[in-house]
Design a protein around this motif. Sequence first.
Motif, PDB file in Angstrom:
ATOM      1  N   GLY A  12      87.624  55.932  20.997  1.00  0.00           N
ATOM      2  CA  GLY A  12      86.327  55.668  20.382  1.00  0.00           C
ATOM      3  C   GLY A  12      85.344  55.034  21.360  1.00  0.00           C
ATOM      4  O   GLY A  12      84.149  55.353  21.346  1.00  0.00           O
ATOM      5  N   CYS A  13      85.828  54.143  22.223  1.00  0.00           N
ATOM      6  CA  CYS A  13      84.959  53.533  23.240  1.00  0.00           C
ATOM      7  C   CYS A  13      84.441  54.588  24.215  1.00  0.00           C
ATOM      8  O   CYS A  13      83.252  54.588  24.574  1.00  0.00           O
ATOM      9  CB  CYS A  13      85.720  52.444  23.996  1.00  0.00           C
ATOM     10  N   ASP A  14      85.339  55.487  24.636  1.00  0.00           N
ATOM     11  CA  ASP A  14      84.907  56.561  25.549  1.00  0.00           C
ATOM     12  C   ASP A  14      83.884  57.472  24.880  1.00  0.00           C
ATOM     13  O   ASP A  14      82.882  57.872  25.501  1.00  0.00           O
ATOM     14  CB  ASP A  14      86.124  57.374  26.001  1.00  0.00           C
ATOM     15  N   GLU A  15      84.120  57.815  23.628  1.00  0.00           N
ATOM     16  CA  GLU A  15      83.189  58.695  22.912  1.00  0.00           C
ATOM     17  C   GLU A  15      81.837  58.020  22.705  1.00  0.00           C
ATOM     18  O   GLU A  15      80.787  58.669  22.815  1.00  0.00           O
ATOM     19  CB  GLU A  15      83.784  59.089  21.561  1.00  0.00           C
ATOM     20  N   LEU A  16      81.863  56.710  22.416  1.00  0.00           N
ATOM     21  CA  LEU A  16      80.608  55.996  22.199  1.00  0.00           C
ATOM     22  C   LEU A  16      79.780  55.930  23.488  1.00  0.00           C
ATOM     23  O   LEU A  16      78.550  56.121  23.465  1.00  0.00           O
ATOM     24  CB  LEU A  16      80.898  54.584  21.691  1.00  0.00           C
ATOM     25  N   LYS A  17      80.440  55.694  24.611  1.00  0.00           N
ATOM     26  CA  LYS A  17      79.737  55.673  25.894  1.00  0.00           C
ATOM     27  C   LYS A  17      79.166  57.051  26.226  1.00  0.00           C
ATOM     28  O   LYS A  17      78.055  57.171  26.745  1.00  0.00           O
ATOM     29  CB  LYS A  17      80.685  55.202  26.996  1.00  0.00           C
ATOM     30  N   GLU A  18      79.926  58.094  25.908  1.00  0.00           N
ATOM     31  CA  GLU A  18      79.448  59.453  26.163  1.00  0.00           C
ATOM     32  C   GLU A  18      78.257  59.791  25.264  1.00  0.00           C
ATOM     33  O   GLU A  18      77.281  60.408  25.714  1.00  0.00           O
ATOM     34  CB  GLU A  18      80.579  60.449  25.932  1.00  0.00           C
ATOM     35  N   GLU A  19      78.320  59.388  23.989  1.00  0.00           N
ATOM     36  CA  GLU A  19      77.197  59.612  23.075  1.00  0.00           C
ATOM     37  C   GLU A  19      75.946  58.894  23.576  1.00  0.00           C
ATOM     38  O   GLU A  19      74.835  59.448  23.524  1.00  0.00           O
ATOM     39  CB  GLU A  19      77.553  59.116  21.673  1.00  0.00           C
ATOM     40  N   TYR A  20      76.122  57.667  24.042  1.00  0.00           N
ATOM     41  CA  TYR A  20      74.973  56.894  24.516  1.00  0.00           C
ATOM     42  C   TYR A  20      74.369  57.536  25.772  1.00  0.00           C
ATOM     43  O   TYR A  20      73.140  57.581  25.928  1.00  0.00           O
ATOM     44  CB  TYR A  20      75.407  55.463  24.822  1.00  0.00           C
ATOM     45  N   THR A  21      75.242  58.041  26.653  1.00  0.00           N
ATOM     46  CA  THR A  21      74.754  58.712  27.860  1.00  0.00           C
ATOM     47  C   THR A  21      73.954  59.955  27.505  1.00  0.00           C
ATOM     48  O   THR A  21      72.874  60.216  28.071  1.00  0.00           O
ATOM     49  CB  THR A  21      75.933  59.087  28.766  1.00  0.00           C
ATOM     50  N   LYS A  22      74.455  60.737  26.557  1.00  0.00           N
ATOM     51  CA  LYS A  22      73.735  61.937  26.119  1.00  0.00           C
ATOM     52  C   LYS A  22      72.414  61.564  25.445  1.00  0.00           C
ATOM     53  O   LYS A  22      71.394  62.254  25.630  1.00  0.00           O
ATOM     54  CB  LYS A  22      74.599  62.742  25.161  1.00  0.00           C
ATOM     55  N   MET A  23      72.430  60.482  24.676  1.00  0.00           N
ATOM     56  CA  MET A  23      71.211  60.041  23.996  1.00  0.00           C
ATOM     57  C   MET A  23      70.139  59.624  25.005  1.00  0.00           C
ATOM     58  O   MET A  23      68.965  59.992  24.868  1.00  0.00           O
ATOM     59  CB  MET A  23      71.550  58.871  23.069  1.00  0.00           C
TER      60      MET A  23
END
Length: 209
Positions: free
Chosen positions: A118-129
């Motif tokens: 979940g931490c990895d996915e959240l960081k990836e979502e934030y990067t895409k955002m």
Amino acid sequence: MKELAKSYSKLRQYDVEYLSYLIIDKIVDHLSTVINLIWNHFSKLRKLSRSIGILDPNYVHNIKTATMSIRRKVKPFRKVLLHIIADNGIAQGVSVYYRDVLDNLELIDDSLNALISGCDELKEEYTKMQSALRDRTVYTLTVVATIFLPAQFLTGVYGMNFDNMPELHYYYSYYLFWVFIIFFFMISLIYSRCGSARVVEHKHLVLPR
């Protein structure tokens, strides 16, 4: 102490073996509480990031690091429980309780792995955002520059004020200038709207398999 006060308690029946189980079970229960608190905090952080787009990547990294540290400490604990369960010297009645603790520990391990993912996915979502926000900013600046470029060009050309420019002495030159600028502005605006619609349509296009 409550178990010792009972005349037919399992602690009296199984002695140290059951006492060890109680201690380990209490440790695992506290560990479950800690994991639940981390999950609740992470869920609030993820909800805040998705709602207003604000996130501290270093803070997420710290959560992931702490979770990985807990997982590394849990793995040897599982091996110890497996050895205890496999030991023939442990009473069969106590082994059942140890198996329950092992099941709870495996659930905790799964929860830790899910939290790390979940931490990895959240960081990836934030990067895409953030990347999408930068793209929108660049796109807006490009559209604005494209719209006002003809006006700047015409202003620069006719601002030279040469005597052999017949347009400067034409009565309706000023009005034609603004008509041209407004016309080009509308064309550029329509083109930018159509281009943005094509980009959105392309992103949502699902290719057949």
